[in-house]
Design a protein around this motif. Structure first.
Motif, PDB file in Angstrom:
ATOM      1  N   HIS A 239     -14.920  -5.173   2.612  1.00  0.00           N
ATOM      2  CA  HIS A 239     -15.490  -6.480   2.947  1.00  0.00           C
ATOM      3  C   HIS A 239     -14.778  -7.612   2.205  1.00  0.00           C
ATOM      4  O   HIS A 239     -15.335  -8.698   2.050  1.00  0.00           O
ATOM      5  N   THR A 240     -13.556  -7.361   1.771  1.00  0.00           N
ATOM      6  CA  THR A 240     -12.804  -8.384   1.031  1.00  0.00           C
ATOM      7  C   THR A 240     -12.688  -9.671   1.841  1.00  0.00           C
ATOM      8  O   THR A 240     -12.936 -10.768   1.324  1.00  0.00           O
ATOM      9  N   SER A 241     -12.348  -9.534   3.125  1.00  0.00           N
ATOM     10  CA  SER A 241     -12.153 -10.736   3.962  1.00  0.00           C
ATOM     11  C   SER A 241     -13.461 -11.498   4.118  1.00  0.00           C
ATOM     12  O   SER A 241     -13.476 -12.730   4.102  1.00  0.00           O
ATOM     13  N   VAL A 242     -14.562 -10.759   4.247  1.00  0.00           N
ATOM     14  CA  VAL A 242     -15.871 -11.397   4.452  1.00  0.00           C
ATOM     15  C   VAL A 242     -16.223 -12.258   3.238  1.00  0.00           C
ATOM     16  O   VAL A 242     -16.629 -13.412   3.366  1.00  0.00           O
ATOM     17  N   LEU A 243     -16.039 -11.690   2.049  1.00  0.00           N
ATOM     18  CA  LEU A 243     -16.371 -12.421   0.820  1.00  0.00           C
ATOM     19  C   LEU A 243     -15.439 -13.604   0.616  1.00  0.00           C
ATOM     20  O   LEU A 243     -15.880 -14.708   0.272  1.00  0.00           O
ATOM     21  N   VAL A 249     -11.145 -18.782   2.078  1.00  0.00           N
ATOM     22  CA  VAL A 249      -9.811 -18.174   1.946  1.00  0.00           C
ATOM     23  C   VAL A 249      -9.655 -17.051   2.974  1.00  0.00           C
ATOM     24  O   VAL A 249     -10.471 -16.123   3.021  1.00  0.00           O
ATOM     25  N   ASN A 250      -8.608 -17.141   3.814  1.00  0.00           N
ATOM     26  CA  ASN A 250      -8.337 -16.069   4.783  1.00  0.00           C
ATOM     27  C   ASN A 250      -7.492 -14.985   4.136  1.00  0.00           C
ATOM     28  O   ASN A 250      -6.562 -15.282   3.392  1.00  0.00           O
ATOM     29  N   MET A 251      -7.816 -13.746   4.448  1.00  0.00           N
ATOM     30  CA  MET A 251      -7.081 -12.632   3.841  1.00  0.00           C
ATOM     31  C   MET A 251      -6.260 -11.892   4.899  1.00  0.00           C
ATOM     32  O   MET A 251      -6.747 -11.667   6.012  1.00  0.00           O
ATOM     33  N   PRO A 252      -5.038 -11.454   4.555  1.00  0.00           N
ATOM     34  CA  PRO A 252      -4.221 -10.669   5.500  1.00  0.00           C
ATOM     35  C   PRO A 252      -4.646  -9.197   5.482  1.00  0.00           C
ATOM     36  O   PRO A 252      -3.891  -8.312   5.072  1.00  0.00           O
ATOM     37  N   THR A 342      -3.779  -3.690   4.213  1.00  0.00           N
ATOM     38  CA  THR A 342      -2.794  -4.758   4.336  1.00  0.00           C
ATOM     39  C   THR A 342      -1.638  -4.245   5.203  1.00  0.00           C
ATOM     40  O   THR A 342      -1.490  -3.030   5.385  1.00  0.00           O
ATOM     41  N   GLY A 343      -0.793  -5.161   5.663  1.00  0.00           N
ATOM     42  CA  GLY A 343       0.314  -4.783   6.543  1.00  0.00           C
ATOM     43  C   GLY A 343       1.353  -3.925   5.843  1.00  0.00           C
ATOM     44  O   GLY A 343       1.995  -3.076   6.467  1.00  0.00           O
ATOM     45  N   ASP A 344       1.556  -4.133   4.535  1.00  0.00           N
ATOM     46  CA  ASP A 344       2.579  -3.340   3.840  1.00  0.00           C
ATOM     47  C   ASP A 344       1.980  -2.142   3.111  1.00  0.00           C
ATOM     48  O   ASP A 344       2.665  -1.449   2.365  1.00  0.00           O
ATOM     49  N   ARG A 345       0.665  -1.926   3.323  1.00  0.00           N
ATOM     50  CA  ARG A 345      -0.044  -0.771   2.731  1.00  0.00           C
ATOM     51  C   ARG A 345      -0.027  -0.806   1.197  1.00  0.00           C
ATOM     52  O   ARG A 345      -0.080   0.236   0.544  1.00  0.00           O
ATOM     53  N   SER A 346       0.062  -2.018   0.639  1.00  0.00           N
ATOM     54  CA  SER A 346      -0.048  -2.185  -0.811  1.00  0.00           C
ATOM     55  C   SER A 346      -1.215  -3.110  -1.097  1.00  0.00           C
ATOM     56  O   SER A 346      -1.597  -3.929  -0.257  1.00  0.00           O
ATOM     57  N   PRO A 347      -1.774  -3.026  -2.303  1.00  0.00           N
ATOM     58  CA  PRO A 347      -2.974  -3.804  -2.603  1.00  0.00           C
ATOM     59  C   PRO A 347      -2.678  -5.270  -2.900  1.00  0.00           C
ATOM     60  O   PRO A 347      -1.517  -5.667  -3.020  1.00  0.00           O
ATOM     61  N   GLY A 361      -8.142  -6.254  -3.851  1.00  0.00           N
ATOM     62  CA  GLY A 361      -8.552  -5.487  -2.666  1.00  0.00           C
ATOM     63  C   GLY A 361      -7.333  -5.002  -1.913  1.00  0.00           C
ATOM     64  O   GLY A 361      -6.208  -5.033  -2.414  1.00  0.00           O
ATOM     65  N   GLY A 362      -7.571  -4.549  -0.691  1.00  0.00           N
ATOM     66  CA  GLY A 362      -6.469  -4.083   0.151  1.00  0.00           C
ATOM     67  C   GLY A 362      -5.896  -2.750  -0.304  1.00  0.00           C
ATOM     68  O   GLY A 362      -4.760  -2.413   0.016  1.00  0.00           O
ATOM     69  N   TRP A 363      -6.700  -1.984  -1.042  1.00  0.00           N
ATOM     70  CA  TRP A 363      -6.215  -0.671  -1.490  1.00  0.00           C
ATOM     71  C   TRP A 363      -6.225   0.338  -0.349  1.00  0.00           C
ATOM     72  O   TRP A 363      -5.772   1.475  -0.499  1.00  0.00           O
ATOM     73  N   GLY A 364      -6.760  -0.066   0.781  1.00  0.00           N
ATOM     74  CA  GLY A 364      -6.720   0.778   1.969  1.00  0.00           C
ATOM     75  C   GLY A 364      -7.366   2.122   1.729  1.00  0.00           C
ATOM     76  O   GLY A 364      -8.459   2.224   1.172  1.00  0.00           O
ATOM     77  N   THR A 365      -6.649   3.167   2.092  1.00  0.00           N
ATOM     78  CA  THR A 365      -7.198   4.518   1.991  1.00  0.00           C
ATOM     79  C   THR A 365      -6.854   5.165   0.661  1.00  0.00           C
ATOM     80  O   THR A 365      -7.089   6.354   0.485  1.00  0.00           O
ATOM     81  N   GLY A 366      -6.285   4.383  -0.283  1.00  0.00           N
ATOM     82  CA  GLY A 366      -5.734   5.052  -1.471  1.00  0.00           C
ATOM     83  C   GLY A 366      -6.070   4.452  -2.812  1.00  0.00           C
ATOM     84  O   GLY A 366      -5.309   4.600  -3.759  1.00  0.00           O
ATOM     85  N   GLY A 367      -7.211   3.799  -2.947  1.00  0.00           N
ATOM     86  CA  GLY A 367      -7.473   3.078  -4.200  1.00  0.00           C
ATOM     87  C   GLY A 367      -8.282   3.818  -5.241  1.00  0.00           C
ATOM     88  O   GLY A 367      -8.507   3.280  -6.329  1.00  0.00           O
ATOM     89  N   PHE A 368      -8.715   5.052  -4.967  1.00  0.00           N
ATOM     90  CA  PHE A 368      -9.459   5.756  -6.022  1.00  0.00           C
ATOM     91  C   PHE A 368      -8.523   6.063  -7.185  1.00  0.00           C
ATOM     92  O   PHE A 368      -8.864   5.878  -8.352  1.00  0.00           O
ATOM     93  N   LYS A 369      -7.325   6.521  -6.839  1.00  0.00           N
ATOM     94  CA  LYS A 369      -6.368   6.942  -7.856  1.00  0.00           C
ATOM     95  C   LYS A 369      -5.972   5.811  -8.798  1.00  0.00           C
ATOM     96  O   LYS A 369      -5.484   6.044  -9.885  1.00  0.00           O
ATOM     97  N   SER A 370      -6.174   4.566  -8.359  1.00  0.00           N
ATOM     98  CA  SER A 370      -5.653   3.437  -9.137  1.00  0.00           C
ATOM     99  C   SER A 370      -6.714   2.752  -9.996  1.00  0.00           C
ATOM    100  O   SER A 370      -6.406   1.798 -10.707  1.00  0.00           O
ATOM    101  N   ILE A 371      -7.955   3.224  -9.923  1.00  0.00           N
ATOM    102  CA  ILE A 371      -9.059   2.479 -10.531  1.00  0.00           C
ATOM    103  C   ILE A 371      -8.796   2.060 -11.992  1.00  0.00           C
ATOM    104  O   ILE A 371      -8.907   0.870 -12.314  1.00  0.00           O
ATOM    105  N   PRO A 372      -8.428   2.977 -12.900  1.00  0.00           N
ATOM    106  CA  PRO A 372      -8.281   2.524 -14.294  1.00  0.00           C
ATOM    107  C   PRO A 372      -7.168   1.485 -14.462  1.00  0.00           C
ATOM    108  O   PRO A 372      -7.334   0.493 -15.190  1.00  0.00           O
ATOM    109  N   GLY A 373      -6.033   1.697 -13.787  1.00  0.00           N
ATOM    110  CA  GLY A 373      -4.915   0.762 -13.923  1.00  0.00           C
ATOM    111  C   GLY A 373      -5.245  -0.585 -13.316  1.00  0.00           C
ATOM    112  O   GLY A 373      -4.952  -1.641 -13.889  1.00  0.00           O
TER     113      GLY A 373
END
Ligand code: FAD
Ligand code: PYC
Length: 415
Positions: A239-243, A249-252, A342-347, A361-373
């Motif tokens: 819901h990044t875009s909604v917030l 602010v528009n989000m890509p 996101t279009g480039d699949r990066s956050p 945001g924009g972590w797509g399908t892969g943001g669990f692994k990145s939580i601490p960093g």
């Protein structure tokens, strides 16, 4: 709160009535130095590091549901850092290093299990692509290599290694210290740690508006009242875009549904994580014995948390094709989450044109692994009002400047 063996037994015999709460349920205050919106792993880790590393304890994390109830509690917990671009490797590697000590850091068992991760190569293109990734990863100091088909078979005896398969296994990318962790444990550990330092975690509190005074953020409207604050971090995956729209602010970003499922519990069967990106399926086995299974995202945008039947069917087909021995197991549960792509699949980890408004945001399908960093660098970004060096490449400005961080291959199976 620590429990002895005796107090655990006493609590169990008292039908679980005597447990102390692990975090408070404070009343929302009218003023905070910073407000983090979204009590997923990223929001909670951000609050934890704001308090611990930057001494900011007069902060609130506001959550519309229950903490960890978004994608953090719905994901399949794969942790790896085998991305292609240097800027990605830097953040995923930082996260991986922090995961290794997270249970000690939080004094909470996150069940981090670096058991080894394979990404199968099932076409010549995929094999070539992953050879390139393995080289890039080794240059960055990561432990990774390409396995031959017999090596894959010896690590994963149940795999279909027939050369006559529709997509034969030609080898695999291997990250020996990739693995999994307990998703709830990560959210609960960060929540408890942040709460202990004075952070107010306010659940069942939906943000309904963001207030600006010119180009400065000044407040947050919620279902529990108005908060005055000069710093707001939006960490609301799906819901990044909604917030962000609430502040103009528009989000890509596009939001789509991603599903997963677990099987009935089985005897130990597979002790590594296997991802089959070409056929769109992946699998690991939990400590309970369930097979944790997922595949591709739904093919259209939506905010439903249910998932299309076609994606589910496709995942099961991929699973049976790769592991024929599993063709008769029963599935126990299926669920889904809304992920933001996101279009480039990066956050996106960024300041915005609105002063005091930050977005992660924009972590797509892969943001669990990145939580601490992610939490570590986002906290630093908010506290110092400038991007942390590791966060800098992930700024919103990259879309205007055409400075994409293409990770469509590393994003892999779920995209
Ligand atoms: P979330 O955990 O979703 O937290 C955001 C929070 O914001 C939510 O709790 C939500 O309720 C809250 N919120 C939203 N709107 C509002 C509002 N208006 N007011 C207040 N609060 C609000 N990643 C991996 O690395 N490995 C995997 O194996 C993996 N598997 C996945 C499998 C599935 C099925 C799914 C759905 C995702 C998977 N992911 C995986 C992706 C990963 O789950 C997410 O990238 C990550 O959890 C995002 O964390 P977060 O803290 O940003 O978001
Ligand atoms: O990012 O590794 C990943 C992943 C696997 C399944 C969903 N995301």
């Amino acid at each position: 709160m620590r429990y002895s063996v005796f107090s655990i037994a006493r609590n169990a015999l008292q039908y679980h009535k005597g447990w102390a709460k692990v975090w408070r349920s404070p009343e929302l205050k009218a003023n905070y130095d910073a407000v983090i919106i979204g009590a997923g792993g990223h929001g909670l880790a951000t609050a934890y590091y704001l308090a611990k590393e930057h001494g900011m304890t007069n902060i609130a994390v506001v959550e519309k549901g229950w903490l960890g109830g978004g994608n953090t509690g719905r994901n399949t917990t794969i942790i790896r850092s085998n991305y292609l671009q240097d800027s990605s490797i830097a953040i995923y590697n930082l996260a991986h290093r922090l995961y290794a000590d997270l249970s000690q850091e939080l004094n909470f068992n996150t069940m981090f299990s670096p058991r080894g991760l394979l990404m199968l190569c099932q076409t010549e293109h995929e094999l070539r692509g992953f050879k390139r990734t393995a080289h890039a990863n080794r240059l960055a100091g990561l432990n990774s290599r390409i396995l031959t088909t017999p090596e894959v078979k010896s690590l994963v005896p149940i795999i279909n290694d027939s050369p006559n398969a529709r997509y034969p296994v030609l080898g695999a990318y291997y990250q020996p210290d990739g693995g999994t962790a307990r998703h709830d444990g990560v959210a609960w550990g960060y929540a408890r740690g942040a709460d202990a330092m004075g952070v107010d975690i306010i659940q069942n509190c939906e943000v309904t508006g963001l207030s600006r005074d010119g180009d400065q953020i000044v407040g947050v409207e919620t279902t529990k009242g108005t908060i005055r604050t000069k710093k707001v971090g939006v960490v609301t995956a799906g819901h990044t875009s909604v917030l962000m729209q609430m502040a103009g602010v528009n989000m890509p970003i596009e939001s789509v549904c991603l599903q997963a499922m677990v099987s009935e519990p089985l005897k130990p069967l597979i002790d590594v994580v296997v991802m089959a990106n070409t056929v769109h399926g992946y699998i690991s086995q939990s400590d309970k014995g369930d097979l944790v299974i997922g595949g591709g995202a739904d093919a259209y945008n939506s905010y439903i948390q249910r998932g299309a039947f076609t994606s589910l069917e496709h995942t099961v087909t991929a699973l049976v094709e790769t592991f024929p021995v599993l063709s008769r197991i029963k599935m126990m549960r299926q669920w889904a989450g809304t992920v933001d792509m996101t279009g480039d699949r990066s956050p996106i980890i960024s300041l915005t044109d609105v002063k005091g408004l930050y977005v992660n945001g924009g972590w797509g399908t892969g943001g669990f692994k990145s939580i601490p960093g992610s939490g570590f660098v986002f906290a630093d970004t908010i506290a110092n009002d400038r991007p942390h060096p590791i966060a800098e490449p992930f700024g919103l400005n990259r879309f205007a400047e055409g400075r994409f961080i293409d990770e469509s291959v590393a994003a892999g199976v779920a995209h």
